[in-house]
Design a protein around this motif. Structure first.
Motif, short mmCIF file in Angstrom:
data_model
loop_
_atom_site.label_atom_id
_atom_site.label_comp_id
_atom_site.label_asym_id
_atom_site.label_seq_id
_atom_site.Cartn_x
_atom_site.Cartn_y
_atom_site.Cartn_z
N ASP A 247 22.83 -41.40 26.26
CA ASP A 247 21.64 -40.66 26.66
C ASP A 247 21.68 -40.35 28.15
OD1 ASP A 247 19.15 -39.54 26.91
OD2 ASP A 247 18.09 -41.47 26.90
N THR A 249 19.27 -38.27 29.63
CA THR A 249 18.00 -37.65 30.02
C THR A 249 17.35 -38.30 31.24
OG1 THR A 249 16.90 -39.03 28.36
CG2 THR A 249 17.47 -36.77 27.73
N GLU A 285 16.97 -35.42 24.01
CA GLU A 285 17.69 -36.69 24.10
C GLU A 285 18.90 -36.70 23.17
OE1 GLU A 285 16.88 -41.42 23.18
OE2 GLU A 285 15.22 -40.13 23.80
#
Length: 443
Positions: A247, A249, A285
């Motif tokens: 991830d 983000t 995401e």
């Protein structure tokens, strides 16, 4: 500033003087000043008192904060995002011509290097070039670029409408504006668009570049195709020798508020705690898991650009990334955007379009600085190409005297460009001349 906010009855229709502030696609009917003040105004109080800005810059700051808040509250319809209108450039559009490239170059200094790049790509009737000048470039550089455009008229067109802050991802927003004008409003007949900065140089001649892009891929069954050509040239990268597949983000939460009409431009980094409550949409995401070369130095087919511009999810992703940390987020948001429209596999293919090294210092300490390329044995460069990834996942280093061999290998593997070059370095200019003499059309 609070009084200014309170006097606004319809922020969505207010003509903000900022560079790239989009509010017309946002619904402010549920806007409450108390919520806005708590979430956004308080972190800026200490910084605001030290700023020497014009009234228009204060308006711009308010507009940007409003946009960030509306984005956080999910009030914006990204599919209907509106853009500034531009007059279409004069362009020769010959009929039945195989292969046309649109080149977009972001430039802010070094007219000598920019001239070398434009000259290297000049291929009448096949290549059309748009140069974007930062709003705050010197009058001398602006005049030099205008003269350059006149020399290559009508194939070079100059735009100057926005400010680039390298602490943010404003380059993506500027490129997005230009791509929309080219593709939707002007309907320029290009097959591929090549996004570059002025420090790049092709490893192949303009003729060979066109031929490479129009080649049929060896395997057309691995991705969606509406033409027999490869659709994306980008290329995966490692991060200090390690593969990125997690991830990403968190980069979208490293937020900055910009003052781009100020000279010099000013930005305020918001505390990490400010974004703690921000929930990034799940679809972002899921898509934002990889790292590539900067999407602002990539190559994309007309079909891919059309799909990107018409995807509400892509527009939402890029709206989040506009105020985020650059030098990192544009290596993640473009691959995420391409993932959303079904081109992750092609976008991650190595090699990509750009050969680039980091560091360029006398010691191998892994600097994150984009290196100027020189054949200097005292310099050490770090490579982030997965091709050189070691079993220990440690960074791969090369010395400057090995650089020529690496460039030859890069060209053989399919890289089309290299960066960065600078006319301030005699060794860098010499290397660029050697590329033109010995690498172009060398097969």
């Amino acid at each position: 500033m609070l009084q200014f906010l309170q006097n606004i009855t319809n922020p969505a229709a207010y003509p903000w003087p900022g560079d790239i502030i989009e509010l017309k696609h946002c619904d402010f009917t549920s806007f409450q000043l108390s919520h806005f003040q708590d979430a956004y105004f308080v972190p800026l109080v200490t910084s605001w008192s030290s700023l020497n800005v014009t009234y228009s810059a204060k308006e711009e700051l308010v507009g940007q904060i409003l946009e960030m808040y509306a984005m956080d509250q999910r009030w914006c319809d990204y599919y209907n995002m509106q853009y500034y209108e531009r007059t279409a450039p004069t362009m020769i559009q010959p009929k039945n011509l195989r292969g046309q490239l649109a080149v977009v170059i972001v430039a802010y200094k070094d007219i000598q290097q920019l001239t070398e790049l434009v000259d290297a790509l000049y291929l009448p009737e096949h290549v059309y070039c748009i140069i974007h000048l930062d709003r705050h470039v010197t009058p001398q550089f602006q005049q030099q670029v205008q003269q350059l455009a006149e020399t290559y008229a009508p194939y070079v067109h100059v735009l100057q409408f926005g400010t680039i802050l390298y602490q943010t991802d404003t380059i993506t927003r500027i490129n997005l504006q230009i791509l929309r004008w080219m593709t939707i409003e002007w309907e320029l007949p290009y097959d591929f668009v090549v996004l570059l900065d002025g420090a790049a140089m092709p490893l192949v001649s303009a003729t060979e570049l066109l031929e490479r892009l129009l080649e049929r891929p060896k395997d057309t069954a691995t991705a969606e195709h509406v033409s027999p050509y490869q659709q994306v040239w980008l290329g995966a990268m490692t991060h200090r020798g390690k593969t990125v597949q997690s991830d990403q983000t968190g980069f979208l939460k490293r937020r900055r508020v910009l003052l781009t009409s100020n000279n010099p431009p000013y930005h305020v980094r918001l505390p990490r705690a400010w974004a703690a409550h921000v929930e990034i949409p799940e679809f972002i995401e899921e898509a934002m898991q990889h790292k590539t070369h900067s999407g602002n130095v990539g190559i994309y087919s007309h079909h891919v650009i059309h799909k990107l511009l018409h995807s509400a999810k892509v527009m939402e992703l890029l709206a989040y990334s506009k105020y985020s940390c650059c030098c990192c987020v544009e290596e993640r948001n473009w691959i995420a955007a391409l993932t959303m429209i079904g081109y992750q596999e092609q976008a991650l293919q190595v090699p990509g379009s750009m050969f680039q090294l980091w560091g360029g210092e006398t010691t191998c300490q892994g600097s994150m600085k984009n290196a100027v390329l020189e054949r200097n044995e005292s310099l050490c460069y770090r490579m982030e190409d997965p091709y050189f990834q070691t079993t220990s996942q440690q960074p791969h280093y090369v010395q400057g005297d090995e650089l020529w061999d690496e460039l030859v290998l890069a060209r053989q593997r399919g890289y089309l460009f290299a960066r960065k070059f600078s006319s301030d370095s005699v060794a860098s200019v010499q290397l660029m001349n050697e590329i033109k003499e010995y690498l172009w059309d060398s097969d």
